[in-house]
Design a protein around this motif. Structure first.
Motif, PDB file in Angstrom:
ATOM      1  N   VAL A  72       0.854  -1.191   0.000  1.00 38.34           N
ATOM      2  CA  VAL A  72       0.000   0.000   0.000  1.00 38.34           C
ATOM      3  C   VAL A  72       0.890   1.242   0.000  1.00 38.34           C
ATOM      4  N   LYS A  73       0.293   2.343  -0.426  1.00 38.68           N
ATOM      5  CA  LYS A  73       1.040   3.595  -0.443  1.00 38.68           C
ATOM      6  C   LYS A  73       1.256   4.088   0.984  1.00 38.68           C
ATOM      7  N   CYS A  74       2.418   4.655   1.196  1.00 44.53           N
ATOM      8  CA  CYS A  74       2.727   5.217   2.507  1.00 44.53           C
ATOM      9  C   CYS A  74       2.992   6.707   2.361  1.00 44.53           C
ATOM     10  N   GLN A  75       2.724   7.427   3.415  1.00 41.42           N
ATOM     11  CA  GLN A  75       2.919   8.875   3.379  1.00 41.42           C
ATOM     12  C   GLN A  75       4.412   9.200   3.428  1.00 41.42           C
ATOM     13  N   ASN A  76       4.795  10.172   2.624  1.00 36.50           N
ATOM     14  CA  ASN A  76       6.177  10.651   2.650  1.00 36.50           C
ATOM     15  C   ASN A  76       6.195  12.132   2.320  1.00 36.50           C
ATOM     16  N   GLY A  77       7.306  12.769   2.648  1.00 36.02           N
ATOM     17  CA  GLY A  77       7.396  14.218   2.487  1.00 36.02           C
ATOM     18  C   GLY A  77       7.241  14.692   1.063  1.00 36.02           C
ATOM     19  N   LYS A  78       7.670  13.889   0.094  1.00 38.13           N
ATOM     20  CA  LYS A  78       7.595  14.304  -1.305  1.00 38.13           C
ATOM     21  C   LYS A  78       6.309  13.854  -1.987  1.00 38.13           C
ATOM     22  N   ASN A  79       5.466  13.114  -1.256  1.00 39.30           N
ATOM     23  CA  ASN A  79       4.235  12.576  -1.838  1.00 39.30           C
ATOM     24  C   ASN A  79       4.545  11.812  -3.132  1.00 39.30           C
ATOM     25  N   TYR A  80       5.570  10.960  -3.052  1.00 42.70           N
ATOM     26  CA  TYR A  80       6.076  10.246  -4.228  1.00 42.70           C
ATOM     27  C   TYR A  80       5.695   8.785  -4.137  1.00 42.70           C
ATOM     28  N   HIS A  81       5.111   8.256  -5.212  1.00 43.69           N
ATOM     29  CA  HIS A  81       4.753   6.843  -5.287  1.00 43.69           C
ATOM     30  C   HIS A  81       5.034   6.351  -6.704  1.00 43.69           C
ATOM     31  N   SER A  82       5.799   5.288  -6.821  1.00 43.67           N
ATOM     32  CA  SER A  82       6.160   4.775  -8.133  1.00 43.67           C
ATOM     33  C   SER A  82       6.335   3.266  -8.077  1.00 43.67           C
ATOM     34  N   VAL A  83       5.837   2.595  -9.123  1.00 42.84           N
ATOM     35  CA  VAL A  83       6.003   1.145  -9.235  1.00 42.84           C
ATOM     36  C   VAL A  83       7.056   0.807 -10.286  1.00 42.84           C
ATOM     37  N   ILE A  84       7.787   1.810 -10.759  1.00 43.57           N
ATOM     38  CA  ILE A  84       8.839   1.600 -11.744  1.00 43.57           C
ATOM     39  C   ILE A  84      10.123   1.240 -11.017  1.00 43.57           C
ATOM     40  N   LEU A  85      10.668   0.077 -11.325  1.00 45.63           N
ATOM     41  CA  LEU A  85      11.853  -0.434 -10.650  1.00 45.63           C
ATOM     42  C   LEU A  85      12.999  -0.614 -11.646  1.00 45.63           C
ATOM     43  N   THR A  86      14.206  -0.654 -11.130  1.00 44.98           N
ATOM     44  CA  THR A  86      15.370  -0.956 -11.962  1.00 44.98           C
ATOM     45  C   THR A  86      15.380  -2.449 -12.273  1.00 44.98           C
ATOM     46  N   ILE A  87      16.140  -2.839 -13.291  1.00 44.05           N
ATOM     47  CA  ILE A  87      16.138  -4.246 -13.689  1.00 44.05           C
ATOM     48  C   ILE A  87      16.713  -5.131 -12.584  1.00 44.05           C
TER      49      ILE A  87
END
Length: 315
Positions: free
Chosen positions: A263-278
């Motif tokens: 689940v999404k968690c709160q953070n200072g930058k309000n950043y959420h991404s499911v893009i990962l490195t290989i």
């Protein structure tokens, strides 16, 4: 007799200063005089450099030199202490868990890793990294991708059930190949396949699954599937590039079940991404193959900096 003795003595006494004057100040020999003086200075400096200075000598060392010397000594001492602690920790682990931490030579471990990787080539799961989309990447992006390939390969060597890795669409005269050679020690001897061919022409299309965060289908892992990762980095990512490429070749797509277990968690930058490195995606795949546990696998590859945490950690 007396006169001769006095004259002889006077002549003897005056000979030394005259010879000194001839050596240093004789007319027409200024160049020789200057060279002799420089020679005296060089010999004195060399003798001074060879002599051991007393520790903390304020006479010969400036405060800045002493400060840098103390700083360097602290760094060396810290490294020695860290190595000693790590050595003691490994020794304690071997004593407590003799079956888990057997004492083997580096040569034996390298041989064991090589055996596992070669076995994976015939019977292990397969992973393709599609490197056909690197033509328009900057040198910084290529460097990051080369680093990700190195970390992916390092993780694969440590796995109990390693994948057989194939770098497709990868030419030996490309800037990425040169960057891999520059950044990754021993890259030319990696136990993996490198080919200029496209991943879609190497395997039957029905066996391929292109992993992309834009897919609507949740990933189902099995040994008969050849998984494909797009060789892109964060700066160059364009939306749905890998999805469109898979659809053009009528290849199945899948995404990691991040939304199902995290689940999404709160953070200072309000950043959420499911893009990962290989290498992060590979860590998840590799962990799931060994544990058959998605929460544990996702925790391995999805850091909290992506703005996602496991559901049970919130509860």
């Amino acid at each position: 007799m007396d006169w001769k003795w006095e004259g002889s003595a006077q002549k003897t006494e005056s000979r030394a200063p005259q010879e000194h004057e001839i050596a240093l100040d004789s007319p027409g020999e200024d160049g020789v005089s200057e060279s002799f003086q420089l020679l005296q200075i060089d010999v004195g400096c060399e003798r001074w450099e060879q002599e051991a200075l007393p520790t903390g000598s304020a006479t010969w060392c400036s405060k800045n030199v002493q400060r840098k010397q103390r700083h360097w000594e602290k760094i060396v001492a810290a490294k020695k202490s860290k190595r000693k602690q790590e050595k003691e920790r490994r020794k304690a682990n071997r004593v407590e868990n003799p079956g888990i931490y057997p004492q083997h030579s580096k040569r034996f471990l390298r041989s064991l890793i090589k055996e596992r990787l070669l076995e994976a080539k015939h019977s292990g799961p397969r992973l393709c990294i599609d490197l056909s989309m690197t033509n328009h990447m900057s040198k910084k992006e290529l460097s990051r991708l080369a680093g990700q390939i190195r970390r992916l390969y390092g993780s694969n060597k440590k796995a109990d059930r390693p994948f057989w890795i194939c770098l497709t669409g990868f030419t030996t005269d490309s800037p990425l190949y040169e960057e891999c050679l520059r950044m990754n020690d021993g890259f030319s001897s990696y136990l993996l396949d490198i080919t200029e061919e496209d991943c879609f022409s190497l395997f039957p299309l029905e066996t391929l699954v292109y992993l992309t965060p834009d897919s609507e289908h949740e990933l189902n892992v099995d040994l008969d599937t050849v998984y494909i990762l797009g060789g892109l980095v964060d700066e160059s990512i364009q939306k749905k590039v890998t999805l469109q490429k898979a659809q053009e070749h009528s290849v199945k797509t899948a995404r990691l079940p991040i939304q199902e277990y995290m689940v999404k968690c709160q953070n200072g930058k309000n950043y959420h991404s499911v893009i990962l490195t290989i290498n992060q995606v590979f860590d998840i795949l590799s962990t799931y193959f060994e544990t058959q546990n998605w929460p544990e696998a996702l925790k391995k590859g999805v850091s909290s900096r992506k703005g996602y945490v496991l559901q049970n950690s919130v509860e």
